[in-house]
Design a protein around this motif. Structure first.
Motif, PDB file in Angstrom:
ATOM      1  N   TRP A 165       0.833  -1.198   0.000  1.00 43.58           N
ATOM      2  CA  TRP A 165       0.000   0.000   0.000  1.00 43.58           C
ATOM      3  C   TRP A 165       0.869   1.249   0.000  1.00 43.58           C
ATOM      4  CZ3 TRP A 165      -4.506   0.312   4.005  1.00 43.58           C
ATOM      5  CH2 TRP A 165      -5.384  -0.744   3.847  1.00 43.58           C
ATOM      6  N   ARG A 166       0.335   2.280  -0.629  1.00 46.68           N
ATOM      7  CA  ARG A 166       0.764   3.645  -0.332  1.00 46.68           C
ATOM      8  C   ARG A 166      -0.521   4.349   0.048  1.00 46.68           C
ATOM      9  NH1 ARG A 166      -0.020   8.232  -2.374  1.00 46.68           N
ATOM     10  NH2 ARG A 166      -0.357   7.569  -4.513  1.00 46.68           N
ATOM     11  N   ASN A 167      -0.547   4.881   1.240  1.00 43.95           N
ATOM     12  CA  ASN A 167      -1.699   5.613   1.741  1.00 43.95           C
ATOM     13  C   ASN A 167      -1.190   6.985   2.171  1.00 43.95           C
ATOM     14  OD1 ASN A 167      -4.664   4.987   2.699  1.00 43.95           O
ATOM     15  ND2 ASN A 167      -3.746   6.387   4.192  1.00 43.95           N
ATOM     16  N   ARG A 168      -1.514   7.999   1.376  1.00 40.85           N
ATOM     17  CA  ARG A 168      -0.945   9.332   1.561  1.00 40.85           C
ATOM     18  C   ARG A 168       0.568   9.206   1.429  1.00 40.85           C
ATOM     19  NH1 ARG A 168      -5.120  12.719   4.374  1.00 40.85           N
ATOM     20  NH2 ARG A 168      -6.785  11.287   4.901  1.00 40.85           N
ATOM     21  N   SER A 169       1.312   9.484   2.501  1.00 34.09           N
ATOM     22  CA  SER A 169       2.780   9.378   2.447  1.00 34.09           C
ATOM     23  C   SER A 169       3.293   8.154   3.194  1.00 34.09           C
ATOM     24  CB  SER A 169       3.411  10.655   3.018  1.00 34.09           C
ATOM     25  OG  SER A 169       3.034  10.795   4.374  1.00 34.09           O
ATOM     26  N   GLU A 170       2.391   7.247   3.578  1.00 33.11           N
ATOM     27  CA  GLU A 170       2.797   6.055   4.312  1.00 33.11           C
ATOM     28  C   GLU A 170       2.871   4.851   3.379  1.00 33.11           C
ATOM     29  OE1 GLU A 170       1.191   5.420   8.326  1.00 33.11           O
ATOM     30  OE2 GLU A 170      -0.114   7.125   7.869  1.00 33.11           O
ATOM     31  N   ARG A 179      -2.514  -1.406  -3.374  1.00 36.43           N
ATOM     32  CA  ARG A 179      -3.479  -0.317  -3.203  1.00 36.43           C
ATOM     33  C   ARG A 179      -2.678   0.968  -3.061  1.00 36.43           C
ATOM     34  NH1 ARG A 179      -4.848   2.452   1.397  1.00 36.43           N
ATOM     35  NH2 ARG A 179      -6.810   3.573   1.297  1.00 36.43           N
ATOM     36  N   PHE A 180      -2.921   1.905  -3.960  1.00 34.71           N
ATOM     37  CA  PHE A 180      -2.229   3.188  -3.927  1.00 34.71           C
ATOM     38  C   PHE A 180      -3.280   4.278  -3.806  1.00 34.71           C
ATOM     39  CE2 PHE A 180       0.464   0.194  -6.159  1.00 34.71           C
ATOM     40  CZ  PHE A 180       1.594   0.262  -5.374  1.00 34.71           C
ATOM     41  N   ALA A 181      -3.259   5.012  -2.690  1.00 39.86           N
ATOM     42  CA  ALA A 181      -4.295   5.994  -2.385  1.00 39.86           C
ATOM     43  C   ALA A 181      -3.708   7.392  -2.269  1.00 39.86           C
ATOM     44  CB  ALA A 181      -5.001   5.629  -1.081  1.00 39.86           C
ATOM     45  N   SER A 182      -4.368   8.323  -2.924  1.00 33.54           N
ATOM     46  CA  SER A 182      -4.073   9.757  -2.786  1.00 33.54           C
ATOM     47  C   SER A 182      -5.286  10.378  -2.121  1.00 33.54           C
ATOM     48  CB  SER A 182      -3.833  10.397  -4.154  1.00 33.54           C
ATOM     49  OG  SER A 182      -2.715   9.806  -4.770  1.00 33.54           O
ATOM     50  N   ILE A 183      -5.062  11.083  -1.008  1.00 30.54           N
ATOM     51  CA  ILE A 183      -6.171  11.550  -0.169  1.00 30.54           C
ATOM     52  C   ILE A 183      -5.924  12.986   0.263  1.00 30.54           C
ATOM     53  CG2 ILE A 183      -7.508  11.098   1.938  1.00 30.54           C
ATOM     54  CD1 ILE A 183      -6.266   8.210   1.850  1.00 30.54           C
ATOM     55  N   ASN A 184      -6.989  13.780   0.235  1.00 24.77           N
ATOM     56  CA  ASN A 184      -6.959  15.157   0.731  1.00 24.77           C
ATOM     57  C   ASN A 184      -8.040  15.311   1.792  1.00 24.77           C
ATOM     58  OD1 ASN A 184      -5.065  16.366  -1.307  1.00 24.77           O
ATOM     59  ND2 ASN A 184      -6.627  15.521  -2.654  1.00 24.77           N
ATOM     60  N   ASP A 185      -7.758  16.131   2.801  1.00 24.62           N
ATOM     61  CA  ASP A 185      -8.714  16.386   3.883  1.00 24.62           C
ATOM     62  C   ASP A 185      -9.215  17.818   3.783  1.00 24.62           C
ATOM     63  OD1 ASP A 185      -8.213  13.848   5.063  1.00 24.62           O
ATOM     64  OD2 ASP A 185      -6.403  14.657   5.973  1.00 24.62           O
ATOM     65  N   LEU A 186     -10.523  17.972   3.899  1.00 24.23           N
ATOM     66  CA  LEU A 186     -11.153  19.282   3.872  1.00 24.23           C
ATOM     67  C   LEU A 186     -11.867  19.501   5.212  1.00 24.23           C
ATOM     68  CD1 LEU A 186     -12.133  21.791   2.225  1.00 24.23           C
ATOM     69  CD2 LEU A 186     -14.122  20.399   1.600  1.00 24.23           C
ATOM     70  N   PRO A 187     -11.454  20.474   6.006  1.00 24.72           N
ATOM     71  CA  PRO A 187     -12.201  20.751   7.242  1.00 24.72           C
ATOM     72  C   PRO A 187     -13.616  21.202   6.883  1.00 24.72           C
ATOM     73  CG  PRO A 187     -10.067  21.861   7.268  1.00 24.72           C
ATOM     74  CD  PRO A 187     -10.272  21.349   5.868  1.00 24.72           C
ATOM     75  N   ILE A 188     -14.599  20.690   7.594  1.00 24.19           N
ATOM     76  CA  ILE A 188     -15.992  21.081   7.377  1.00 24.19           C
ATOM     77  C   ILE A 188     -16.642  21.354   8.728  1.00 24.19           C
ATOM     78  CG2 ILE A 188     -16.244  19.811   5.199  1.00 24.19           C
ATOM     79  CD1 ILE A 188     -17.772  17.624   6.785  1.00 24.19           C
ATOM     80  N   LEU A 189     -17.734  22.076   8.708  1.00 23.96           N
ATOM     81  CA  LEU A 189     -18.544  22.253   9.909  1.00 23.96           C
ATOM     82  C   LEU A 189     -19.418  21.023  10.088  1.00 23.96           C
ATOM     83  CD1 LEU A 189     -19.727  25.926   9.306  1.00 23.96           C
ATOM     84  CD2 LEU A 189     -17.873  25.137  10.814  1.00 23.96           C
ATOM     85  N   ALA A 190     -19.760  20.719  11.314  1.00 21.74           N
ATOM     86  CA  ALA A 190     -20.660  19.595  11.560  1.00 21.74           C
ATOM     87  C   ALA A 190     -21.953  19.772  10.776  1.00 21.74           C
ATOM     88  CB  ALA A 190     -20.936  19.457  13.052  1.00 21.74           C
ATOM     89  N   SER A 191     -22.391  21.006  10.602  1.00 20.35           N
ATOM     90  CA  SER A 191     -23.623  21.278   9.859  1.00 20.35           C
ATOM     91  C   SER A 191     -23.474  21.028   8.354  1.00 20.35           C
ATOM     92  CB  SER A 191     -24.076  22.713  10.096  1.00 20.35           C
ATOM     93  OG  SER A 191     -23.073  23.620   9.671  1.00 20.35           O
ATOM     94  N   ASP A 192     -22.240  20.890   7.861  1.00 23.95           N
ATOM     95  CA  ASP A 192     -21.990  20.605   6.442  1.00 23.95           C
ATOM     96  C   ASP A 192     -21.888  19.119   6.136  1.00 23.95           C
ATOM     97  OD1 ASP A 192     -21.937  23.291   5.765  1.00 23.95           O
ATOM     98  OD2 ASP A 192     -19.773  23.462   6.122  1.00 23.95           O
ATOM     99  N   ARG A 193     -22.025  18.278   7.139  1.00 27.69           N
ATOM    100  CA  ARG A 193     -21.955  16.831   6.915  1.00 27.69           C
ATOM    101  C   ARG A 193     -23.032  16.379   5.950  1.00 27.69           C
ATOM    102  NH1 ARG A 193     -22.832  13.878  12.014  1.00 27.69           N
ATOM    103  NH2 ARG A 193     -22.435  12.110  10.659  1.00 27.69           N
ATOM    104  N   LYS A 194     -22.728  15.326   5.184  1.00 29.44           N
ATOM    105  CA  LYS A 194     -23.675  14.760   4.235  1.00 29.44           C
ATOM    106  C   LYS A 194     -23.941  13.278   4.499  1.00 29.44           C
ATOM    107  CE  LYS A 194     -21.997  17.935   0.734  1.00 29.44           C
ATOM    108  NZ  LYS A 194     -22.981  18.677   0.014  1.00 29.44           N
ATOM    109  N   TYR A 195     -23.113  12.628   5.305  1.00 27.22           N
ATOM    110  CA  TYR A 195     -23.200  11.174   5.511  1.00 27.22           C
ATOM    111  C   TYR A 195     -23.714  10.914   6.918  1.00 27.22           C
ATOM    112  CZ  TYR A 195     -19.823  11.454   1.641  1.00 27.22           C
ATOM    113  OH  TYR A 195     -19.170  11.741   0.476  1.00 27.22           O
TER     114      TYR A 195
END
Length: 160
Positions: free
Chosen positions: A49-54, A125-141
């Motif tokens: 695996w590559r997961n982000r930089s790991e 498995r090679f994964a490229s991932i970005n994190d976006l800070p959101i407000l709890a009120s912006d959740r969709k799941y």
């Protein structure tokens, strides 16, 4: 070939559109359990695996990695969608939401490239991932922990 103690993991390559989509849904369902030993069973003993930089090698490291991941990423809920497939490879795009121990919410999104052996286990498995800070009120799941309901919106329906 699978060993007698390790059954094969259908569907098998070469993938059709339907079997690739089934493989993606099976992965999504497993990851939404947040059960590292169960998730790790989908990968070869020596999976890379590559997961982000790991860089992670083998089931034991996968279990350790996922255990730490889900201790940090609380209330994790994931959607995966097939992007492309050919032969023994599948590309997916995904998004998931989670919060840290300070109750800061994030939506993480990215792409994965998967390669399977003939017995249906993921060998890489090679994964490229970005994190976006959101407000709890912006959740969709919001579905209950575990497998996402079939009627839940996909990534395209969420503008992702």
């Amino acid at each position: 070939m699978a060993t007698p103690t390790t059954p094969a993991r259908p569907p098998f390559p070469p993938f059709t559109r339907d079997s690739a989509m089934q493989k993606v849904r099976l992965a999504e369902d497993a990851w939404n359990t947040r059960d590292p030993p169960r998730v790790a069973l989908a990968y070869t003993i020596d999976s890379r695996w590559r997961n982000r930089s790991e860089f992670i090698n083998g089931r034991n490291e996968i279990i350790a990695f996922l255990s730490l991941k889900w201790a940090k990423e609380r209330d994790y809920r994931l959607i995966k969608e097939m992007w492309a497939f050919t032969g023994n490879r599948i590309a997916v795009r995904f998004a998931y939401e989670w919060h840290d121990d300070s109750d800061h919410w994030y939506r993480s999104y990215g792409n994965e490239n998967w390669e399977f052996n003939n017995d249906g286990f993921m060998a890489s498995r090679f994964a490229s991932i970005n994190d976006l800070p959101i407000l709890a009120s912006d959740r969709k799941y919001y579905w209950p922990p575990g497998r996402r309901p079939d009627e839940h919106a996909g990534l395209s329906d969420l503008g992702l």
